[in-house]
Design an enzyme around this catalytic site. Sequence first.
Site, PDB file in Angstrom:
ATOM      1  N   HIS A 128       5.562  -4.425   6.300  1.00 46.17           N
ATOM      2  CA  HIS A 128       5.309  -4.052   4.904  1.00 46.17           C
ATOM      3  C   HIS A 128       4.608  -2.689   4.827  1.00 46.17           C
ATOM      4  O   HIS A 128       4.214  -2.262   3.744  1.00 46.17           O
ATOM      5  CB  HIS A 128       4.397  -5.087   4.231  1.00 46.17           C
ATOM      6  CG  HIS A 128       5.027  -6.429   3.996  1.00 46.17           C
ATOM      7  ND1 HIS A 128       6.306  -6.572   3.499  1.00 46.17           N
ATOM      8  CD2 HIS A 128       4.538  -7.689   4.172  1.00 46.17           C
ATOM      9  CE1 HIS A 128       6.576  -7.872   3.380  1.00 46.17           C
ATOM     10  NE2 HIS A 128       5.528  -8.561   3.783  1.00 46.17           N
ATOM     11  N   SER A 158       7.152 -11.569  -8.722  1.00 45.97           N
ATOM     12  CA  SER A 158       7.340 -12.339  -7.497  1.00 45.97           C
ATOM     13  C   SER A 158       6.049 -12.372  -6.684  1.00 45.97           C
ATOM     14  O   SER A 158       5.664 -13.411  -6.130  1.00 45.97           O
ATOM     15  CB  SER A 158       8.476 -11.728  -6.672  1.00 45.97           C
ATOM     16  OG  SER A 158       8.705 -12.478  -5.493  1.00 45.97           O
TER      17      SER A 158
END
Length: 313
Positions: A128, A158
Site C-alpha cells: 500500500h 470502502s
Amino acid sequence: MAQKGLSENLEKKLEENKKTPPEEGLILYNGELYPAGACKPETLSILHTFKARSDDVVLVGYAKTGTNWLGHILIELEAASGKYDEEERNRRKQQEKELKLMPYLEFGDPEKFQRMEMLPSRRIIRTHLIPHKMPKTFFEQNTKMLVLFRNPKDTAVSYFHFAKSMKLTSSEKTWDEFFSDFINGKVAYGFYLDHITEWNKYIDDKNVMFITYEELKENTTSGLKRIAEFFEFSVTEKDIQTIEEKTSFKTMKERAAETHGDIGQNFFRKGIVGDWKSIFSVDQSEEMDRKFEENVGRTRLGKMLKYEVYCKN
C-alpha cells in the site's frame, strides 16, 4: 502469496486490534501513518534493505482500492503462465504458509524479508506504500509494477466499513468523523490524493502500468489481457476466461471463509462502483470534488481516473 496461511495471521491481528484502544490503532513512522495491528516500526525501518528481483510481480495500491481482488488475479495469472499443476500449486502455498508471510510488504516482522528470499520466482508482492516509501531496489532492478487506483469517493466508503469491521477504528466512529479523517490524511497511508500526485511522476515509466478498479469492473477480460501482456504472462484465451470466472466478486465472496478464514466477510462487502452515493452528503461530495480538482484534477493520471464519470451525480 497464498491466502489460507495469511488468513491465520490476519485473524490473530484482528484479535489484537479488538484489545487495542482506537486511539492507538495507528503508528506514526517517518511522517507516515500505518496500521498498528499490522505494521511494526522495526520492519518499516529496514524496508530499504529489501532485495527486489527484476522478475518480481509487484502490485501497488492505496488501502481499499481493490488490491485484494487484483492480488488474486495476479496469483492466478502467474500460476497459469507457469503451467503449475495442482501439486505445484499446493507446494508453493504450503511453503508460503510455513514462512508465515503477511500479505503486504510492509506488514509483519522484520525477519520476513529474509524469509521472502526463500520464495521461488516469480514472487507476487503487494504493498500500500506511496512510491517514495517503497524500497529503491524495485526501481533499480527495473521491476515491473502494476499500480491500481479507484475513485476516491468509493475508496473512502470502502475504507470506512473495513476499518470498523477490522476494529481499526472505534465502532462508535461515525461516517462524518471518518470522512473528516480521510480527507485530512489522518488514516493509515495518509491522504489518498497524495498517492495520485506521487505516482503521476511515473506516468511515462515503461516499467509501471496504471489500471483502475472501474476499468476492471467494466471490462475484466480486457483488463486481464493488458496485465498479462505487461508482465509477459504466457496465457491463453481459455486461461483468461477461467481466471475471470474464478476471481469474480461473487465467486470470491462465496469462497471467503475458505481463502481468508473467519475474517473473510470483512474483505467482500459489495464490490460495486458508485456506492458513495448512499452515504456522502452534498457538502462532503463537493469538498471531495474541490480537493480532487485542486490536487490532481489537471494531472495526466488524475484525468485517467475519469473523476467526472465516477464521482459526479
